[in-house]
Design an enzyme around this catalytic site. Structure first.
Site, mmCIF file in Angstrom:
data_model
loop_
_atom_site.group_PDB
_atom_site.id
_atom_site.type_symbol
_atom_site.label_atom_id
_atom_site.label_comp_id
_atom_site.label_asym_id
_atom_site.label_seq_id
_atom_site.Cartn_x
_atom_site.Cartn_y
_atom_site.Cartn_z
ATOM 1 N N SER A 133 0.766 -1.246 -0.167
ATOM 2 C CA SER A 133 0.082 -0.014 0.175
ATOM 3 C C SER A 133 0.669 1.293 -0.007
ATOM 4 O O SER A 133 2.104 1.250 0.495
ATOM 5 C CB SER A 133 -0.798 0.139 1.262
ATOM 6 N N TYR A 146 -1.141 -1.088 10.253
ATOM 7 C CA TYR A 146 -1.173 -1.348 8.803
ATOM 8 C C TYR A 146 0.108 -0.683 8.310
ATOM 9 O O TYR A 146 0.557 -1.630 7.409
ATOM 10 C CB TYR A 146 -2.558 -0.624 8.545
#
Length: 250
Positions: A133, A146
């Site tokens: 990401s 995350y």
């Protein structure tokens, strides 16, 4: 003989759209995820082969790799698109939340990579694409677990790219921005350049099949902004991050 892809996290979101794109382009696609219903739906609509799997179960992962290789004859491409995500309160580092996210997003990938690399070495070829990401480019407030896991995945892909080249195993890195999925629906903050999952799946398939570049990152304006932020001197960087924390959620 059709090429064979295995998409993990293929039941919904980016993974499901990648499955659709590869199937439409003539690939035989095996799909894995924890929920059987969406896997069966993609099997009915796009001919994908469902292999239900929880990537936190190492024994099940190894057995699934062996089953796919036996059923389909080979594994040309693995796309690891599994993701766990939750918004975290700034300054809170709850072990249970971190452990769940890291165990799924990062260690889940490691459980898959180990037997997949062994299979690809036996075949003499293969390709592994890890979906990280843009949140892994630097420490992003409100997403410590995350961002940490995705940052580690970026470093992992960079290492694997070099180490596995001699085995004729290509490694690719996929870094999407904000995409409309069940995961991002949880977000209570602005999401710049938010894009549809269908568009993301097409960009991933195009990047994998029409280019050989290491990193497939999108949307480009957002990627350039974030990569520029990553290059800022720390005093400027931390000042900017402090502003993100102070901004009220919307």
């Amino acid at each position: 003989m059709a090429k064979v892809a295995w998409v993990l996290g293929g039941g919904s979101g980016i993974g499901a759209e990648t499955v659709k794109q590869l199937s439409q382009r003539g690939w035989t696609v095996a799909i894995s995820g924890r929920r059987e219903q969406p896997l069966n739906a993609l099997s009915a609509s796009h001919g994908a082969r469902p292999y239900p799997l929880d990537v936190t179960d190492f024994a099940a992962v190894k057995a699934t790799v062996a089953r796919i290789a036996e059923d389909l004859g080979k594994i040309d491409l693995v796309v690891f698109s599994v993701a766990a995500w939750e918004v975290t309160e700034p300054g809170r580092y709850d072990y249970e939340s971190f452990a769940k996210i890291i165990d799924t997003n990062l260690l889940g990938a490691m459980r898959v990579i180990d037997p997949v690399v062994a299979q690809m070495r036996r075949q003499g070829f293969g390709e592994i694409a890890l979906v990280a990401s843009v949140a892994g480019y630097f420490g992003l407030p409100r997403s410590a677990a995350y961002s940490s896991g995705k940052s580690a995945m970026i470093a992992l892909a960079e290492t694997m790219r070099t180490e596995l080249a001699a085995d004729n195993i290509a490694v690719r890195l996929i870094c999407p921005g904000f995409v409309k999925t069940d995961l991002t629906a949880k977000n209570d903050f602005p999401m710049p350049f938010l894009m549809e999952a269908e568009d993301a799946g097409k960009r991933i398939a195009d990047g994998l099949l029409k280019s050989r570049k290491f990193e497939i990152a999108f949307p480009l304006p957002f990627v350039l902004i974030l990569k520029t932020i990553r290059l800022l001197p720390y005093p400027v960087f931390f000042a900017l991050m402090s502003k993100l924390i102070s901004e009220p959620s919307k």
